[in-house]
Structure formats: C-alpha cells, structure tokens
Design an enzyme around this catalytic site. Sequence first.
Site, PDB file in Angstrom:
ATOM      1  N   ASN A   1       0.833  -1.210   0.000  1.00  0.00           N
ATOM      2  CA  ASN A   1       0.000   0.000   0.000  1.00  0.00           C
ATOM      3  C   ASN A   1       0.865   1.257   0.000  1.00  0.00           C
ATOM      4  O   ASN A   1       0.580   2.224  -0.725  1.00  0.00           O
ATOM      5  CB  ASN A   1      -0.917   0.004   1.228  1.00  0.00           C
TER       6      ASN A   1
ATOM      7  N   GLU B   1      -6.104  -7.721   5.127  1.00  0.00           N
ATOM      8  CA  GLU B   1      -5.430  -8.653   4.215  1.00  0.00           C
ATOM      9  C   GLU B   1      -5.522 -10.091   4.695  1.00  0.00           C
ATOM     10  O   GLU B   1      -4.783 -10.954   4.225  1.00  0.00           O
ATOM     11  CB  GLU B   1      -3.952  -8.260   4.059  1.00  0.00           C
TER      12      GLU B   1
END
Length: 534
Positions: free
Chosen positions: A407, A440
């Site tokens: 990210n 995640e």
Amino acid sequence: MPSDPVPRKRKSPEGGWHLIRHGQIERAFRLAKRDFAAARDAADAQAMAASLAQIAWCCALSGQPEQGLDCAIGAKLLWRRLGNRAEEARAAAVEAFLLFDLGLSDEGFEAADDAVAMAEGLSDASVLAFASCMRAIALSLCRQPELALPVIRQSVRIAEQEGDRVMLSFYLLNLGFCLIKRADGAAAEGDLADEEKWLGQAIEATEDAIAAAAEVGNSWCLRAGLGNVAELYARGGDLLRAQERLATWGEVKGRPVQSLKIHYLYTYADVMTRLGRADEAAKASLSALKLAEKTGQTDHELNAVEKLAQAYEAMGDFGRALTMQKRFHSLYVKQSGETTQRRARVVEIRLETERLRARADELASQAMRDGLTGIANCRAFDAELARLTGQPLAVAMLDLDHFKAINDRFSHMVGDEVLRRLAQILTAHVGAKAARLGGEEFALLLPGVGEREAGDICETVRAAVASEDWADIAGGLAVTVSMGVALTEEGVPGDELLAVADRRLYAAKALGRNRVVGGDDMREPGFSRVPARR
C-alpha cells in the site's frame, strides 16, 4: 384455538412462546415485534422467521387475521429458504388457521393439507399433531365433521403422550368444535337424539380443555373454553351451568384479548335473553357491538347484532328488533363481499411476500459477501464454520506478506486490486470455501479432507500466489502469502480450529513468510511443522 405452534421451545421466562403458553398474548405480540425489528436490522433470517411466526400466532389468537396472514406466509417462505421443514410446516398450519378466520375455508384446507404433507415426512410428532388439528378444522368447516373427528383425536393422543397440557387444551377445544359440527348436522336432519348425543360429547371435550388450561395457567385457552362451553350449555337448556361458566370467565386473571371479550359479551347476552332478563342482554349486546365495530371484526358484529335483535324482541321492542334484523342482513351481505375481497387480498399478500422474500434473499446474500472482493465475509465464514463443527474439517488462515509495504509503495488502489486478485486465485482453487475475514486476512474451509489433501491444497494455493504475474497491476509488484492450517484429525476441537490455525499463521510469518505451517503430523513438502498448543 392453538396456543403454541412451537411447544416447549424458548424456555426463558420472558420468552415470547412462554408468554403465549400462559395466555399473555399482547405482551408476546409486543416482544415479537421488537425481536423482528432487531433480527431484520441484523439480517438474521432465522430470527426473522421465528419472530414472524410468533407475530402470526399472536394475531391468530387476538382476531387480527389479515395482519397475521402476512407474517405467517413470510415465516413459511423464510423457513423454506433456511431448509427447516418442521418450522415451515408449523407456519403453514398457522396460515391455515388464519385463512379459516378470514372465512376462506377452501384456501385454509389447501394450506392445512400442505402442512400435514410436510409434517408426515418428519419425526417430530408435535408438528404432525398441530398440522392435523388444522386439517380437522378444515374438514369440519367443509361439513365433513365425521372425517375430522379421528384426525383431531390423533392430535389429542399425541399431546397426551408428550405430556403437553397446553397443546392438549387447544386440541380438546377443537375436538369440541368438531363435535358441535356433528351436532349441527344431526339438527339439520331433524335427529334430536343424535344432536343431544354430540352436544353432550362436545361439552365433555370442552370441559376437559378447560381443566387442562387451568392446570397450566393458560388464560387464553381457559377463557376460550369457558365461553364455548357456556354457549353449549345454553344451547342444551342448562342455563344455570351456562351462568356458572360465564361467572368463572370473569374471574380469570389478566386482560383478555378483544375477540374473547366480545365473544363473552354476546354469549352472556344470549344466556340473559333465555333467562328472561332482556334488559341485561341488550346492554351486553351493545357493548359487544361497540367493541366489534372498533376492531372491525364483521363476524363478531353479526353475532352481536343478532343477540341484540333477540333481546329487543324479548323486550317487546319490535321496531328496534326489526332495525337490528335489517342491519344483520346488511352485515351478512358485507361479509360476503369481504370474503371475495379477502380472497383477492390473499393472492396479493402471497405475491408481495414472494417479492419481499426475493429482496430479503438479495440483502441476505449481500450481507454475507465481502464488498471489495465479492467472496464470503467474516459473518458467512463464522456461520459455515459453526455448521460444519463436528465433521472432519481443515481450516487455513492466510495473510498477505508485507501488505502495508505494498500500500505504501504502490498506493491503496493497487492494494485493493491485489486483494481482489487474491480472492480470484483462492476461488479458482477452493471455490466458495474461501472468505475474507478483514484487511489482508483470508481463510479457507476444507471439509472432509485429511492431512495429505489439506497439505496439497494449501501448498498449491501458496505456490499459485507466489507464481502469479502481478506486473499487470503494477510494475515490480510481487506478492506472497503465509498460511496456518489446523485439522480436526489432529484432535483439535471444531471451536478451537480457527485459533490454532491463526497461531500457526503467525508462526509462518516468524519463520520467514511465504510458507504453510501445519502440525507435527503434516509431512507434505513445503510445510513447516509447529505443534498445536491446546
């Protein structure tokens, strides 16, 4: 009338069915509506179905058939979607009862037959007893009481065998109803001796119902039985007994539902007229009529107006008696028109319920799917894990390695695309058994697999992620996952599988990531072996 379509469930003293079993219909109704609102907000289909069934039954017991029918049909369709045949059969039986109350005997007969057909394929005798009772009512309403009697007696026997005095009181009430229909048939044929015989049996059955209701403290069944038996005694000319039973009605503790109060008032009026106390009869009839007008119950209006006409006639007030007779005729015509409207309304309710069910299915499906990836979410995973508990099962927890770095380096948009791609890979290898638990973190449910097969599947998934070409999402992007696996074959209880798999996931990360960690018994290549700590 029935008092509990789900006998002996929800034993909490504040539970709705407990309240119904003790005749506290209004309290149960309020509680069920609150429960339904909470279940709807939580998208809990099972709780919604249970609450709708309870609301429907409260409506049946309080003379609100149209509102109840909506709920009964909704409950039936929800139970069907949930695969609960017993509760679906009960809901169909409640639907039948409400249709009878609406004057739709043919539709009620069909619903009762459906309920019995479902119940006959089950091992729960209480469901069959409840459904059979509705079939007996249908047969009696269709002028076949001789066929109804063995059916309702079967319900009585089942309740006796199961020791359920609440349902026994209801079935005995309906046995009395079927016997009265036999008496009506004998009267129509001019056989007075036969009429007297069936009337006597109806009184005996209803008195037994009263005794059973008093024993368990079911005020609804008790009042219904006392009102019914007072009518029967009056019909047989035993006015003293009729008075005594009406006096007992007034001593029953608690607040009666309006329909039972109306029935009491016009029954009292009938007894007073027969006793020559027409003034009292007129007052009681007027009170019954006002309540019936307020609640919009045409059947009760008809009965109240009829008793009022008889009282006026006994008083010698023939003008007002004639006015009431004309009103009786108008109400009869109105009732006939309402039956046609109700039949159309039933069709409309069923169509609308189907639409609502389809929408509910859509919302329920959405509530069980992860919005980003489209696969099952944490709620769906927990539900499926609970369903599979007790069966041979493997659970795998997996986590994207260094996802924060992805990210930070490539953007959150790239991170979201990675999550979606991972969900596709998992789906390709394990289908609907993959779920996103949040962030995640993902999980796999692998029912019925042993050590070797679980190892093969998890290692294949790990390798597929590592070998995927991620460059089409972002140049230089590489993705791996770490996995932890637990099996019931290792002696891990079903409710601990997730915790053990989660510990092994963190062990996989500690051992360098991009690997699968299982227990000591796993011999597959690529596995690191860490014992379960229990």
